[in-house]
Design a protein around this motif. Structure first.
Motif, PDB file in Angstrom:
ATOM      1  N   LEU A  82       0.821  -1.198   0.000  1.00 38.28           N
ATOM      2  CA  LEU A  82       0.000   0.000   0.000  1.00 38.28           C
ATOM      3  C   LEU A  82       0.862   1.259   0.000  1.00 38.28           C
ATOM      4  O   LEU A  82       1.780   1.402   0.804  1.00 38.28           O
ATOM      5  N   VAL A  83       0.528   2.213  -0.896  1.00 34.77           N
ATOM      6  CA  VAL A  83       1.211   3.502  -0.977  1.00 34.77           C
ATOM      7  C   VAL A  83       0.386   4.589  -0.316  1.00 34.77           C
ATOM      8  O   VAL A  83       0.909   5.400   0.453  1.00 34.77           O
ATOM      9  N   LEU A 123       0.296   9.897   1.235  1.00 38.47           N
ATOM     10  CA  LEU A 123       1.037   8.683   1.533  1.00 38.47           C
ATOM     11  C   LEU A 123       0.545   8.053   2.827  1.00 38.47           C
ATOM     12  O   LEU A 123       0.088   8.730   3.756  1.00 38.47           O
ATOM     13  N   LEU A 124       0.674   6.744   2.889  1.00 34.14           N
ATOM     14  CA  LEU A 124       0.284   5.976   4.064  1.00 34.14           C
ATOM     15  C   LEU A 124       0.978   6.456   5.327  1.00 34.14           C
ATOM     16  O   LEU A 124       0.396   6.418   6.419  1.00 34.14           O
ATOM     17  N   VAL A 125       2.211   6.939   5.212  1.00 39.84           N
ATOM     18  CA  VAL A 125       3.005   7.303   6.390  1.00 39.84           C
ATOM     19  C   VAL A 125       2.777   8.738   6.842  1.00 39.84           C
ATOM     20  O   VAL A 125       3.404   9.185   7.818  1.00 39.84           O
ATOM     21  N   VAL A 132       0.443  -4.158   3.901  1.00 37.34           N
ATOM     22  CA  VAL A 132       0.857  -2.873   4.480  1.00 37.34           C
ATOM     23  C   VAL A 132       2.255  -2.962   5.067  1.00 37.34           C
ATOM     24  O   VAL A 132       3.114  -2.124   4.786  1.00 37.34           O
ATOM     25  N   GLY A 133       2.513  -3.936   5.911  1.00 38.09           N
ATOM     26  CA  GLY A 133       3.812  -4.056   6.544  1.00 38.09           C
ATOM     27  C   GLY A 133       3.839  -5.229   7.500  1.00 38.09           C
ATOM     28  O   GLY A 133       2.958  -6.099   7.471  1.00 38.09           O
ATOM     29  N   ARG A 134       4.832  -5.255   8.367  1.00 37.80           N
ATOM     30  CA  ARG A 134       4.945  -6.341   9.345  1.00 37.80           C
ATOM     31  C   ARG A 134       5.209  -5.761  10.718  1.00 37.80           C
ATOM     32  O   ARG A 134       5.790  -4.667  10.869  1.00 37.80           O
ATOM     33  N   VAL A 135       4.802  -6.523  11.731  1.00 35.21           N
ATOM     34  CA  VAL A 135       4.968  -6.093  13.115  1.00 35.21           C
ATOM     35  C   VAL A 135       6.436  -6.243  13.504  1.00 35.21           C
ATOM     36  O   VAL A 135       7.039  -7.309  13.332  1.00 35.21           O
ATOM     37  N   THR A 136       7.004  -5.174  14.028  1.00 36.07           N
ATOM     38  CA  THR A 136       8.396  -5.226  14.486  1.00 36.07           C
ATOM     39  C   THR A 136       8.508  -5.163  16.016  1.00 36.07           C
ATOM     40  O   THR A 136       9.402  -5.770  16.596  1.00 36.07           O
ATOM     41  N   VAL A 148       6.533  -0.792   1.685  1.00 29.91           N
ATOM     42  CA  VAL A 148       6.879   0.145   0.626  1.00 29.91           C
ATOM     43  C   VAL A 148       8.011   1.056   1.087  1.00 29.91           C
ATOM     44  O   VAL A 148       7.995   1.548   2.226  1.00 29.91           O
ATOM     45  N   ASP A 149       8.984   1.268   0.200  1.00 25.24           N
ATOM     46  CA  ASP A 149      10.039   2.259   0.447  1.00 25.24           C
ATOM     47  C   ASP A 149       9.547   3.590  -0.109  1.00 25.24           C
ATOM     48  O   ASP A 149       9.611   3.841  -1.308  1.00 25.24           O
TER      49      ASP A 149
END
Length: 322
Positions: free
Chosen positions: A186-187, A202-204, A269-273, A292-293
């Motif tokens: 996801l962007v 952007l998502l962030v 979307v991402g992973r839990v860190t 996403v970078d």
């Protein structure tokens, strides 16, 4: 006849005798200078005989010695004259060769420049091709049609600090609140469009809120951006069920919105860190590392309804292009 008349006649006879002697002398001199015809014929026959004899005798020719002697005398003179004249004779060829070599060198330099440029672009073109291939796979995996676009602006001059501009707009069938993704995940979502461009939140971004779901437990929560781009980009996930403890390494996908706007479901979307627990209110908070970078965005895809009219190629849900 008087004395004067006789003297004149004597003088005239003397001149006539001298003139006859001169003419006789000229004929004798001419005869002496002109060779006899028999001598000329003899010389011609001798030359012909020598040529025939020289041709038939080969190396045993009687004139071979004379020819060798002449060669020993004349040969060094010819070599010296040739060496002296060679630079002058070679001048036109030098200019022609120089021009030809100059043209060949120019062609080689142009070819080398093109090859260097191709080599520099090789990784860029390869990455872009991989991203287009990734969009095709994403369209097939998600079951949605995608309009490909390129990121052409990153925006401090726009309303939000974490936005990008893409080179597709309403002419390509885009509108506000459409999901934007790339081959990693996801962007963000479209904020607004023009005929040929669109602005993507952007998502962030710190104002971004996305519904997320933990991939293993399917528990849902809300993802909040921190406003950082690049290696420091992180999301905070707050779960609806505060008793659920996510595990590190769990993947997070979009929960999905009603009607698929602004976000369709199932987009990675991402992973839990990291997981933080609050003993006071027994709540859990997870930190998500996005897939996403956001500092290297290039090719993205916008999710559009099937059959959307567009001024560009559309990747269909089955991975084909139209």
């Amino acid at each position: 006849m008087g004395p004067d008349r006789r003297g004149f006649l004597d003088h005239r006879r003397l001149l006539d005798r001298r003139e006859r002697r001169w003419r006789s002398s000229d004929r004798l001199d001419g005869d002496r200078r002109r060779p006899p015809l028999s001598l000329v014929v003899a010389l011609v026959l001798a030359c012909v005989s020598l040529m025939v004899l020289d041709q038939q005798a080969g190396e045993d020719s009687p004139v071979e010695g004379a020819r060798r002697a002449v060669g020993e005398v004349v040969g060094p003179v010819e070599v010296g004259a040739s060496a002296a004249l060679r630079p002058f004779v070679a001048v036109p060829d030098w200019f022609r060769s120089h021009d030809s070599l100059r043209n060949e060198l120019d062609d080689l330099e142009a070819e080398n420049a093109r090859l260097r440029n191709d080599a520099r672009r090789a990784d860029y073109d390869r990455n872009r091709l991989e991203e287009y291939d990734g969009l095709t796979a994403a369209a097939s995996d998600l079951g949605h049609s995608l309009v490909p676009a390129r990121v052409v602006g990153l925006g401090a001059s726009q309303s939000f600090s974490n936005t990008v501009t893409i080179d597709a707009g309403s002419d390509a069938g885009l509108r506000a609140d459409m999901t934007v993704l790339n081959n990693d995940g996801l962007v963000g979502r479209i904020l607004r469009v023009t005929g040929s461009t669109a602005t993507v939140l952007l998502l962030v971004d710190a104002e971004s809120v996305v519904g997320g779901r933990i991939g293993r437990s399917l528990e849902v929560g809300f993802l909040h951006g921190r406003g950082a781009i690049g290696g420091d980009a992180r999301l905070d996930l707050e779960l609806v069920d505060e008793s659920v403890v996510p595990a590190e390494g769990d993947s997070v996908v979009t929960w999905g919105s009603d009607g698929g706007a602004p976000y369709v479901s199932g987009v990675p979307v991402g992973r839990v860190t990291t997981v933080f627990s609050s003993l006071r209110d027994s709540s859990q908070r997870a930190v998500i590392d996005p897939y996403v970078d956001f500092g290297a965005l290039d090719v993205v895809g916008v999710v559009v309804p099937a059959g959307t009219g567009s001024d560009r190629a559309v990747i269909e849900a089955d991975g084909t292009m139209r």
